[in-house]
Design an enzyme around this catalytic site. Structure first.
Site, PDB file in Angstrom:
ATOM      1  N   ASP A 119       3.054  11.766  15.823  1.00 55.03           N
ATOM      2  CA  ASP A 119       3.195  12.063  14.394  1.00 55.03           C
ATOM      3  C   ASP A 119       1.822  12.256  13.750  1.00 55.03           C
ATOM      4  OD1 ASP A 119       4.521  12.578  12.038  1.00 55.03           O
ATOM      5  OD2 ASP A 119       4.725  10.473  11.470  1.00 55.03           O
ATOM      6  N   LEU A 130       0.805  -1.212   0.000  1.00 54.85           N
ATOM      7  CA  LEU A 130       0.000   0.000   0.000  1.00 54.85           C
ATOM      8  C   LEU A 130       0.839   1.264   0.000  1.00 54.85           C
ATOM      9  CD1 LEU A 130      -2.719  -1.051   2.615  1.00 54.85           C
ATOM     10  CD2 LEU A 130      -2.908  -1.082   0.120  1.00 54.85           C
ATOM     11  N   GLY A 156       6.540   4.369   4.806  1.00 54.28           N
ATOM     12  CA  GLY A 156       6.809   5.561   5.595  1.00 54.28           C
ATOM     13  C   GLY A 156       8.207   5.501   6.167  1.00 54.28           C
TER      14      GLY A 156
END
Length: 411
Positions: A125, A14, A17
């Site tokens: 975050d 997908l 990060g």
């Protein structure tokens, strides 16, 4: 060929990060989950993994409709990973802004913030890229990971712990940061959704970070009902920011009892693995232990179960439609009514014949369902014909046909 990681079958990648790559996967029950495989430089940091292992049990206490719950984790071996609920949608950073239904977004984010902080979890975050929009509702993902992996060795390896413009000033300055930092990130994220602009502008990360510490945010065009709350959330003084509960109260969000789905356990210094949630959790995965693999369905068995479920739905839906048509035609066109019932029966008998000579897992239940469907369609047909007029039945049949066509086209 799909790749397997523990009990999970990785279907497609997908994205990626700072800490890992995210894969769409199937759990042992055939349900879709998101598996985050940590990058090699993160997996090689024993201290970071130990800290993450201690935090995972706490992260699993976070639940609610606006957070992607942590379902499972395995932090040993060459490829440590985390498993969360799969959220289908687009990140807030990829949808048109300003967001039309801003109140709904604000309420959902406030609820997510309260769910995390009530469990003692700091996201660290929170930003538009970590807020998935699904049918207008926000769902916060990746909570607790940045906070747990915030170590010098991980940061030095290249992972960016946070995003300038959404990180609180105390984080940028290296001071102690807690839940107040999440409130700042909440305000910055909501400001972006409200105005369509980055609250501290764009440019090099160092320039954005300087503005966060020394300049007020850009809140022009923010609605009057929201702007005062955003200013408080984006205060440079952590003590001046409201708590998650106070934000919910200001927005009129009813606090939801985020009841833990599992009882907290005292994690060891290095937790080798975290068990999945219990089987009674619809969003979780069933408990799996070594030595009990024979009790788990394989992915192939889960797919067969899904195919049988779809087949039964079509059997019932087509049966009801045929019964409605046959009932409508029974008085003016009895031959057509008989033909429809006979054609349906022949089709079902053919399906039963295929099931009889197959070795499928659901052969017996399939035969029973076929037999009941034929009898049920005939009974429903005669019952409808006795209860309703031909005109009414024809109107119902026409409506059902239009709805069916619309459904098929949209699907």
């Amino acid at each position: 060929m799909s790749e397997r990681l523990g009990p999970y079958e990785l279907a497609s990648r997908l994205g990626a990060g700072g800490f890992g790559a995210v894969h769409l996967a199937l759990d042992p029950e055939g349900r879709t989950v998101a598996v985050k495989v940590l990058h090699p430089h993160v997996a090689a940091d024993g201290g970071a993994l130990a800290r993450l292992a201690r935090e995972v049990e706490t992260m699993r206490m976070v639940g609610g409709p606006h957070v992607a719950e942590v379902l499972d984790a395995s932090l040993t071996g060459e490829r440590p990973y985390l498993v969360t609920r799969y959220v289908q949608g687009r990140p807030l950073s990829a949808v048109p802004v300003p967001v039309p239904d801003l109140r709904r977004l604000a309420a959902g984010l406030a609820d997510a913030l309260l769910a995390m902080h009530a469990a003692g979890v700091v996201h660290r975050d929170l930003k538009p890229a970590n807020v998935m929009m699904t049918e207008g509702e926000p769902v916060v993902i990746d909570f607790g990971i940045a906070s747990a992996l915030d170590s010098l060795s991980v940061t030095a390896s290249g992972a960016v712990v946070g995003t300038p413009g959404y990180l609180a000033p105390e984080v940028l300055e290296g001071r102690a940061a807690g839940m107040e930092a999440d409130v700042f990130s909440f305000g910055a994220t909501l400001a972006y959704a409200a105005t369509g602009r980055q609250p501290y502008g764009q440019g090099p990360a160092s320039a954005v970070a300087y503005r966060v510490v020394h300049h007020p945010p850009d809140l022009d065009d923010a609605p009057e009902w929201l702007a005062p709350l955003l200013r408080e959330c984006l205060s440079t003084d952590p003590a001046a920011r409201p708590t998650a509960a106070q934000i919910c109260a200001r927005l009129g969000v009813e606090p939801v009892a985020h009841v833990p789905l599992v009882s907290p356990q005292v994690a060891p210094q290095v937790a080798p693995a975290v068990r999945p949630r219990p089987a009674n959790d619809d969003l979780g995965t069933r408990e799996w232990r070594p030595g009990r693999e024979r009790h788990r369905r394989s992915v192939e068995e889960s797919r067969a179960r899904h195919r049988e479920k779809v087949r039964r739905r079509w059997l019932i839906g087509s049966g009801l439609f045929v019964a409605l048509l046959a009932a409508a035609a029974r008085e003016p066109l009895p031959e057509v009514s008989l033909f429809l019932l006979a054609a349906y029966a022949v089709g079902v008998v053919a399906d039963a014949g295929v099931a009889l000579f197959s070795r499928g897992l659901y052969r017996r239940s399939r035969l029973v369902a076929d037999a009941l469907s034929v009898a049920g369609v005939a009974g429903i047909c005669f019952g409808l014909a006795a209860m309703f007029s031909t005109f009414t039945l024809a109107l119902f049949a026409g409506t059902a046909l239009v709805v069916g066509i619309v459904f098929l086209v949209s699907a």
